[in-house]
Write an enzyme that holds these catalytic residues in place. Sequence first.
Site, short mmCIF file in Angstrom:
data_model
loop_
_atom_site.label_atom_id
_atom_site.label_comp_id
_atom_site.label_asym_id
_atom_site.label_seq_id
_atom_site.Cartn_x
_atom_site.Cartn_y
_atom_site.Cartn_z
N GLY A 35 8.62 22.18 -19.61
CA GLY A 35 9.76 23.12 -19.22
C GLY A 35 10.39 23.32 -20.26
O GLY A 35 10.46 23.03 -21.39
N SER A 36 11.45 24.51 -20.09
CA SER A 36 12.36 24.92 -21.21
C SER A 36 13.12 23.79 -21.93
O SER A 36 13.40 23.84 -23.14
CB SER A 36 13.23 26.02 -20.63
OG SER A 36 13.87 25.47 -19.79
N GLU A 38 12.44 20.87 -22.40
CA GLU A 38 11.62 19.85 -23.10
C GLU A 38 11.04 20.59 -24.21
O GLU A 38 10.40 19.89 -25.30
CB GLU A 38 10.64 19.47 -22.34
CG GLU A 38 11.01 18.51 -21.03
CD GLU A 38 11.60 19.26 -20.12
OE1 GLU A 38 12.73 19.09 -19.88
OE2 GLU A 38 10.95 20.23 -19.55
N GLU A 57 4.67 17.71 -11.69
CA GLU A 57 5.40 16.35 -12.20
C GLU A 57 4.76 15.25 -11.35
O GLU A 57 4.68 13.85 -12.17
CB GLU A 57 6.65 16.55 -12.08
CG GLU A 57 7.35 17.69 -13.14
CD GLU A 57 7.39 18.98 -12.87
OE1 GLU A 57 7.94 19.79 -13.25
OE2 GLU A 57 6.85 19.30 -11.57
N HIS A 80 10.53 17.67 -16.22
CA HIS A 80 11.32 18.94 -16.48
C HIS A 80 12.79 18.77 -15.76
O HIS A 80 12.70 19.18 -14.75
CB HIS A 80 10.59 20.09 -16.24
CG HIS A 80 11.38 21.28 -16.31
ND1 HIS A 80 12.37 21.34 -17.44
CD2 HIS A 80 11.47 22.51 -15.55
CE1 HIS A 80 12.79 22.59 -17.39
NE2 HIS A 80 12.50 23.25 -16.12
N HIS A 287 4.24 -4.49 8.07
CA HIS A 287 4.25 -3.06 8.35
C HIS A 287 4.78 -2.76 9.85
O HIS A 287 5.38 -1.64 10.04
CB HIS A 287 2.97 -2.56 8.07
CG HIS A 287 2.99 -0.88 7.92
ND1 HIS A 287 1.76 -0.21 8.20
CD2 HIS A 287 3.93 -0.11 7.74
CE1 HIS A 287 2.04 1.18 8.10
NE2 HIS A 287 3.45 1.01 7.94
N GLY A 406 2.56 2.82 -0.08
CA GLY A 406 2.33 3.61 1.33
C GLY A 406 2.34 5.16 1.00
O GLY A 406 2.16 5.79 2.15
#
Length: 540
Positions: A35-36, A38, A57, A80, A287, A406
């Site tokens: 992105g800009s 980076e 991402e 980003h 769970h 999960g």
Amino acid sequence: MAKNGKTGSKSVTVKQATLDLLRSLGIDRVFGNPGSTELPFLSDWPDDIDYVLALQEASAVGMADGYAQATRNAGFVNLHSAAGVGNALGNIYTAHRNQTPLVITAGQQARSILPLQAFLYAERASEFPRPYVKYSVEPARAEDVPAAIARAYYTAMQPPCGPTFVSIPIDDWSHACAPIEARKVSREIGPELEPMKALVAALGSAKHPALVVGPGVDRAGAVELMVRVAEKAKASVWVSPFSARCSFPERHPQFAGFLHASPAQLSDALREYDLIVVIGAPVFTFHVEGHAAIFDGGASIFQLTDDADAAAVTPVGTSVIATMKPALSLLLDLLPESKRVTPKGRTLPPAPQAADPLPVEFLLHSLSQAMPDGASLVEEVPSHRPAMQKFMPMRGQDSFYTMSSGGLGYSLPAAVGMALGKPTQRTVCLIGDGSAMYSIQALWTAAQRKLPLTVVVINNSGYGAMRSFSQVMQVRNVPGLELPGIDFVRLAESMGCHAMRVTKATELGEALKRGMAFEGTSLVEVVVDSAVPVLYGQKH
């Protein structure tokens, strides 16, 4: 300018110091989606550090996770700003639960306009990924960025491993700073002797001991040690609930099976044992609710773990905090050869029969036969995991990976990262149709790089695990469980992959053979019977 407490060091840019630090830490790949904010970091990218482009991402983080597990070094991710971190949060959480070492960086707007709430800025950037990172910071000064990344690396790699996060303003990369030298930081923690002696005494006096092994053993590369301890102790070996790794060979004669994440079913499975030793796992991961009779005092419980938090929440028994290799080595040295009769392990079921519509058990058995020696399986088929555990016994060390969280959308990009980290071996991704659609774009990265990856999509036209839970919870007319009309062959081919569809049992063997032998990435879509097992059918 000072360097590690010394004077006279030649200054470099923050970017150069960071790249040199990565090289010295053995980090040869950066996973990201640019992105800009980076671009200054990515400009004039060096040839000796591979930039792995993911198309979203979450896939970048999943790929870095798989690569880190394959190489046992921290994965480096470049996201980003706040938007990219937001997209990635599900797989950041999975990396946290997987205890995978990651250094995650994200771009931030220029420091000079941050007070104006600039476009694409991150407010309180370091707070965004918490509590699922071990360390999170936006350095106070540009020149502090390399040191922050170094600290993030050492923290990520310290057991229990996990992701860390550094937010970096766009204008920091060109500032001058001192270079940072990589340091040696020890990571093994030895066990306290007295509780280990107590464990040895308990094993010596027990009539029916059980070892419950978890992913920490495989993460530590200690499966061979684990086998030697089990054989010397003559104890039955179970796998902890939701273990994300294979920490014991599943064809070993002492291997008893897999524990349920139901308190009642787990307690029933361990009812006959008078001593339970949990190694590299929590005590226990559940769970569904229910009475856990295992904690009522019928059996003594010991735990070996490198995770102090896991030790703190263990409800009963003795916990020993140590990393797996020194703990198991000491246990092996202290244990006398047991005079107990070696317990018998589980009996594998007979091979399932072919039929149409294609039974998932037949697919899993066929896949087990088709996988080449040394291949690794990355799995995300929650509704079919019990069948997989019956018909796909794993060999042990570095053979099996899944997500501890999960959360769906992990295993396909993780398999791409795994194939990058194990380029001379085949990686197989076993994934459901619903799971695959969370991160299908990861196929593009695999195809572009011609990775040795075979993706097997189990297509039952819906969210099978949710169908099962709706039966267990006795709820009806739940919307959103059906997924008709997805053509995985066309999706894969559109991203450059070789792809095949199987609808009949007679087609399966040849399709799997071709998928495993293909030079590059291949996808095999297998249309199976839509019936799903009841995952938690026992109630107490």
